[in-house]
Design an enzyme around this catalytic site. Sequence first.
Site, mmCIF file in Angstrom:
data_model
loop_
_atom_site.group_PDB
_atom_site.id
_atom_site.type_symbol
_atom_site.label_atom_id
_atom_site.label_comp_id
_atom_site.label_asym_id
_atom_site.label_seq_id
_atom_site.Cartn_x
_atom_site.Cartn_y
_atom_site.Cartn_z
ATOM 1 C CG HIS A 107 0.301 6.068 -0.586
ATOM 2 N ND1 HIS A 107 -0.837 7.082 -1.267
ATOM 3 C CD2 HIS A 107 -0.450 5.829 0.429
ATOM 4 C CE1 HIS A 107 -1.923 6.769 -0.623
ATOM 5 N NE2 HIS A 107 -1.676 6.145 0.363
ATOM 6 C CG HIS A 160 -1.756 1.124 1.445
ATOM 7 N ND1 HIS A 160 -3.235 1.170 1.049
ATOM 8 C CD2 HIS A 160 -1.550 2.520 1.913
ATOM 9 C CE1 HIS A 160 -3.637 2.259 1.245
ATOM 10 N NE2 HIS A 160 -2.596 3.154 1.780
ATOM 11 C CD GLU A 161 1.609 3.895 3.568
ATOM 12 O OE1 GLU A 161 1.839 4.833 2.862
ATOM 13 O OE2 GLU A 161 0.575 3.630 4.338
ATOM 14 C CG HIS A 202 0.300 8.928 -6.675
ATOM 15 N ND1 HIS A 202 -0.953 9.178 -5.969
ATOM 16 C CD2 HIS A 202 0.046 9.582 -8.061
ATOM 17 C CE1 HIS A 202 -1.624 9.961 -6.738
ATOM 18 N NE2 HIS A 202 -1.118 10.200 -7.989
#
Length: 689
Positions: free
Chosen positions: A478, A474-475, A481
Amino acid sequence: MKREASETENPLLQPWTDELGLPPFAAIEPGHFEPAFDAALAEQRAEIERIATQAGPPTFDNTAAALDRSGRLLARIEPVFRSLCNSHTSPELQAIERRLAPRLAAHAASIQRDPRLFARLDALLRQREAAPLQAEQSRLLERLNLDARLAGAQLAPAARQRLGRIVERQAALMTQFAQNVLAEEQQCLWLEGESDLAGLPKSLVDAARAAAAEHGRPQSLAITLSRSSVVPFLTFSERRDLRERAFKLWKGRGANAGAYDNRPLVRELLQLRAEQARLLGFASYADFALVDRMAGKPAAVFDLLHAVWEPAKRRAAREQAELEAIAREQGGPATIAPWDWRFYAERVRRRRYALDDAEIKPYFSLENMLAALADCAQRLFGLRFVERPDAPRYHPDVRVFEALGPSGSRVGTFLFDNFARPGKRSGAWMNAMRLQSRSRGEVRPVIVNNSNFSRGAPGEPILLSLDDVRTLFHEFGHGLHGLLSDVTYERLSGTRVLRDFVELPSQLFEHWALEPLVLARHARHCATGEPMPAALVERVLRAREFNQGFETVGFASSALVDMILHGLADAGDLDIAAFERDTLASLGMPAAIAPYHHLAHFQHLFAGNYAAGYYVYLWAEVLDADGFGAFVEAGDPFDASVADRLLRFIYSRGGSVEPAEAYRAFRGRDAEVGPLLAKRGLIEQPQPA
């Protein structure tokens, strides 16, 4: 008393020469920050004054682009300061943070609500038809204009001044809230004798020993209030009394009388937010916050939350009945409490899927999973990560990587900070020490991923739970991104997107964590190097929907409380514990399940930017569940054409494109909610006649 560094001695004010863009961490001391901020704030104030008072008519370059270019020194220093405050703080740094937080918030808000700048931006917005702009220029202008409106630039002077005081006070309260939670998280459940270890796997005992050493008691064992410590304890400990104590310590953070009591801070923050919304012409803070979100209005959020709430409760009721049946069978309580749920869920999981955490975790070493992240990034986007052990770092735990693109050129710098320790806030997060942009030449990003995994015994591999693995992916989503951003203007860079879109890249990347192709390559036993057996992979995949009633109720209850709380027109002198209790009762919250977060430690709401916005994870899950379907339909989780669209329209576009438009460009249509309900197992199956 230590002599204050002169401007020429202050490393924060000197050019940073590291080729990866990293600051000289070893030379930075807490006392350097305040004089550096004095200089940076003064520099940007002078720049803003020149933009606001220039004689010529507004143009895109002399107003919108100039605003985006301003404050370069501040943009360099502030992310470093915030990173250290979150990841490697100290009493001295915390005191500086308390002094600086209101100043920094007031400075940013004063620029956004400057009526002179707003007049120039508004004139440019009205001139767009006569003087068309490029798409990204137009988007920047729209975003700056909305920033100004939501900051109160159009208000009368007295109202603007009051908003300024509100913003400053909110920043001070939110900083104190976060520091209080960090202080409360220094509590531990200390395990004293052999009986306290009943049921605990060796990996958790090793982690508890390492945590105790971090807290200065190397001969003891400590269960910390980090999720990666307390959740395994609640899952495996056979001592119901200790599970209850651990659970109440964990869920009680911030709600204890004394110096770290967050309840008065929450009340004041709610009062200030309600006043802020009224000054800006909104019925509630939720109405104000949703203006700049994909959802648009609170009603759209409630529609989504209620679409999952009742199905989730029904599923959770079936789960609870199954847990209580096995509890009675094993001599446990007839009615389970919140500190029992994970313990008995693990027993049901073992029975139904023949899954044992001790069997799974050896295949998920941290090193293997970091390799999996890099492999997925390479196969999807052509990235390659080269570790740089020579690079500056703020703590020995930090690992630094140079990220290279398909051509071999540097894309940016990536830092992993993976372990829990005193002085680091709990949870997992990504932050950018430097944002990508091109408006002042090519500026490459510096991205940090933070986790709070527990250490094992010295020399032993760090083994992750499935929950830890999902958090890591998940991180990293990010992080990608921010790393893959390819825009001109910093205001539109990386994760500077609407709040209910920012979780799409992170949650979408979670799908690769349990992809069979990824597991086959990287889920290898830490001792033997053998791949996870196919039968075990199948059992892991079949168990993905397990316990989703519990998980969905825990999340959705927190999101509903957030929306209802911030929908109040006047918070008054609210008793937040009573409000939370009564709201959950009115929603029919199952007594055996606790919300993910209670208000007194809910940092998303009161130390971050998710107020009236915790729902965004579910909103983005609609997008990610539907979006991953593009790879499923292509028949390959690394399909090159789908990955190319994902890069072009989602990961690289930042805020330069309206989110719904970006998603349609990637997927070819709007998202549908069905895949989310199916992913969580919330679609009601027809009953036999």
